[in-house]
Write a protein that holds these residues in place. Structure first.
Motif, short mmCIF file in Angstrom:
data_model
loop_
_atom_site.label_atom_id
_atom_site.label_comp_id
_atom_site.label_asym_id
_atom_site.label_seq_id
_atom_site.Cartn_x
_atom_site.Cartn_y
_atom_site.Cartn_z
N GLY A 147 -2.58 5.39 -10.30
CA GLY A 147 -3.97 5.70 -10.57
C GLY A 147 -4.41 5.20 -11.92
O GLY A 147 -3.67 4.47 -12.62
N TRP B 191 -4.30 1.71 6.65
CA TRP B 191 -4.28 0.68 5.61
C TRP B 191 -5.35 -0.39 5.87
O TRP B 191 -6.07 -0.80 4.95
N TRP C 266 0.83 -1.21 0.00
CA TRP C 266 0.00 0.00 0.00
C TRP C 266 0.86 1.25 0.00
O TRP C 266 0.60 2.20 -0.75
N LYS D 81 1.99 6.70 -6.16
CA LYS D 81 0.69 7.35 -6.42
C LYS D 81 0.05 6.83 -7.71
O LYS D 81 -0.31 7.58 -8.61
N ILE E 253 -3.69 -3.97 -5.52
CA ILE E 253 -4.02 -2.58 -5.19
C ILE E 253 -3.99 -1.72 -6.44
O ILE E 253 -4.87 -0.88 -6.68
N ALA E 254 -2.94 -1.89 -7.26
CA ALA E 254 -2.82 -1.11 -8.49
C ALA E 254 -4.04 -1.30 -9.39
O ALA E 254 -4.57 -0.33 -9.95
N LEU F 106 -7.10 0.46 -8.15
CA LEU F 106 -7.00 1.90 -8.37
C LEU F 106 -7.08 2.29 -9.85
O LEU F 106 -6.95 3.46 -10.20
N THR G 95 -8.69 0.83 4.86
CA THR G 95 -8.79 0.90 3.40
C THR G 95 -9.03 -0.48 2.81
O THR G 95 -9.84 -0.66 1.90
N VAL H 1 2.61 1.65 -3.51
CA VAL H 1 1.69 1.91 -4.62
C VAL H 1 0.99 3.25 -4.48
O VAL H 1 0.88 4.01 -5.45
N THR H 2 0.51 3.55 -3.27
CA THR H 2 -0.34 4.74 -3.11
C THR H 2 0.38 5.96 -2.58
O THR H 2 0.09 7.08 -2.99
N GLN H 3 1.33 5.76 -1.67
CA GLN H 3 1.96 6.90 -1.02
C GLN H 3 3.22 7.38 -1.75
O GLN H 3 3.52 8.57 -1.74
#
Length: 332
Positions: free
Chosen positions: A144, A285, A134, A142, A165-166, A169, A288, A137-139
């Motif tokens: 999307g 996390w 997480w 980023k 996760i990717a 998103l 989420t 990938v997200t922090q």
């Protein structure tokens, strides 16, 4: 007088750990929890790649355990007795209690977990591997909608979770794994869009075709043998997260250097990921991930050993890359 089985080091490790480096010993089990401690019954023990370096004293300055000492490793456990007011018997907690059936856990570093989300999930998709994925990938990257995301060691817990996760998103996820069985797992169990087998000749060309010329984001778990060819495909202004260097963990000396020129040429952002930085956000996390788990959009694949006695062989499997999914030992 109750007894507990515990796995300890038999000797000092200087090479890649194997099952013969460990031994199972019987000890008198503690019966009370001193102040600030929790007496716990271990349910699942997590075995993670970084432990190979930790046992040799090569992981971020953390001390190496001596033969006979308690071994590090996260576990989900049930509290038997509590020496801390925030915990009570029957609570499910995650923390370190050694590779043992019954042990003591420092309440200061323990977290309560919800067993209804799947007890073993708290060591995988909801545990350190999931938090790592997480965060990267997200922090950091980023990721999307519209991104093309690649990750190596994609059949493992971190890589498999990162790709899931990717995709959630909105990115296209393509995994890199070793062997037909692992490639199939990446697509069929984790739900990636595609995967390639790096053991096959021509895998780089295959990856290029599957990513429409190259990824916009790459998540690195292995090191230069994979990173170098994938970086050559990276799109201009692409992002790279360096999470793991498993190909270099057991080498003598530092890993080979990566050239600065290609980074400039790609105008790339290259980010190092240390999961400890994100420990304060663990609950974020979990919140989420909870609906994704309940909806079946996020899954955990497990490589499970039965009984604490299986831990040495399970760890050797992990060190050899023979595991498929999250390496665990079901203890209680």
């Amino acid at each position: 007088m109750s007894k507990t089985l515990e796995v300890v080091l038999k000797r000092v490790i200087e090479d890649v750990p194997v099952a013969a480096d460990f031994e199972v010993v019987e000890r008198v089990a503690p019966t009370t929890a001193p102040a600030g401690q929790l007496l716990v019954r271990v349910l699942y023990l997590s075995l993670d790649p970084y432990l190979g370096s930790r046992l040799r004293g090569r992981h971020m300055g953390e001390p190496r355990p001596a033969p006979g000492e308690i071994l590090p490793g996260s576990a989900v456990a049930e509290v038997i007795a509590s020496g801390h007011p925030d915990f009570a018997p029957g609570d499910h907690v995650i923390g370190e209690a050694g590779w043992a059936q019954i042990g003591l856990m420092d309440a200061k570093f323990a977290r309560k977990v919800d067993p209804s989300l799947g007890v073993s999930n708290h060591l995988g998709v909801l545990g350190m591997p999931g938090l790592t994925a997480w965060a990267g990938v997200t922090q950091l990257a980023k990721v999307g909608a519209g991104d093309v995301f690649t990750v190596d060691a994609a059949a493992g817990s971190v890589g498999g979770t990162a790709g899931q996760i990717a995709r959630i998103l909105g990115a296209k996820a393509v995994g890199i794994a070793g062997g037909a069985d692992k490639v199939a797992q990446v697509v069929e169990r984790y739900g990636f869009d595609a995967a390639v087998d790096y053991r096959n000749e021509g895998w780089v060309d295959e990856l290029k075709a599957l990513t429409d010329g190259g990824p916009t984001v790459h998540f690195e778990n292995v090191g230069l043998p994979i990173l170098n060819p994938v970086f050559g495909l990276l799109k201009t202004y692409g992002r790279v997260v360096i999470c793991g260097l498993s190909a270099h963990y057991h080498a003598d000396g530092p890993p080979p250097q990566f050239g600065l020129g290609p980074i400039v040429g790609k105008r790339a952002a290259v980010m190092g990921l240390v999961v400890y930085d994100f420990y304060p956000r663990w609950n974020e996390w979990v919140k989420t991930a909870e609906p994704w788990l309940k909806e079946g959009r996020l899954v955990q694949v497990e490589d499970l050993g039965e009984g604490i006695e299986s831990a040495p062989a399970q760890f050797e499997r992990l060190m050899k890359g023979a595991n498929t999914g999250k390496t665990l030992v079901k203890v209680g």
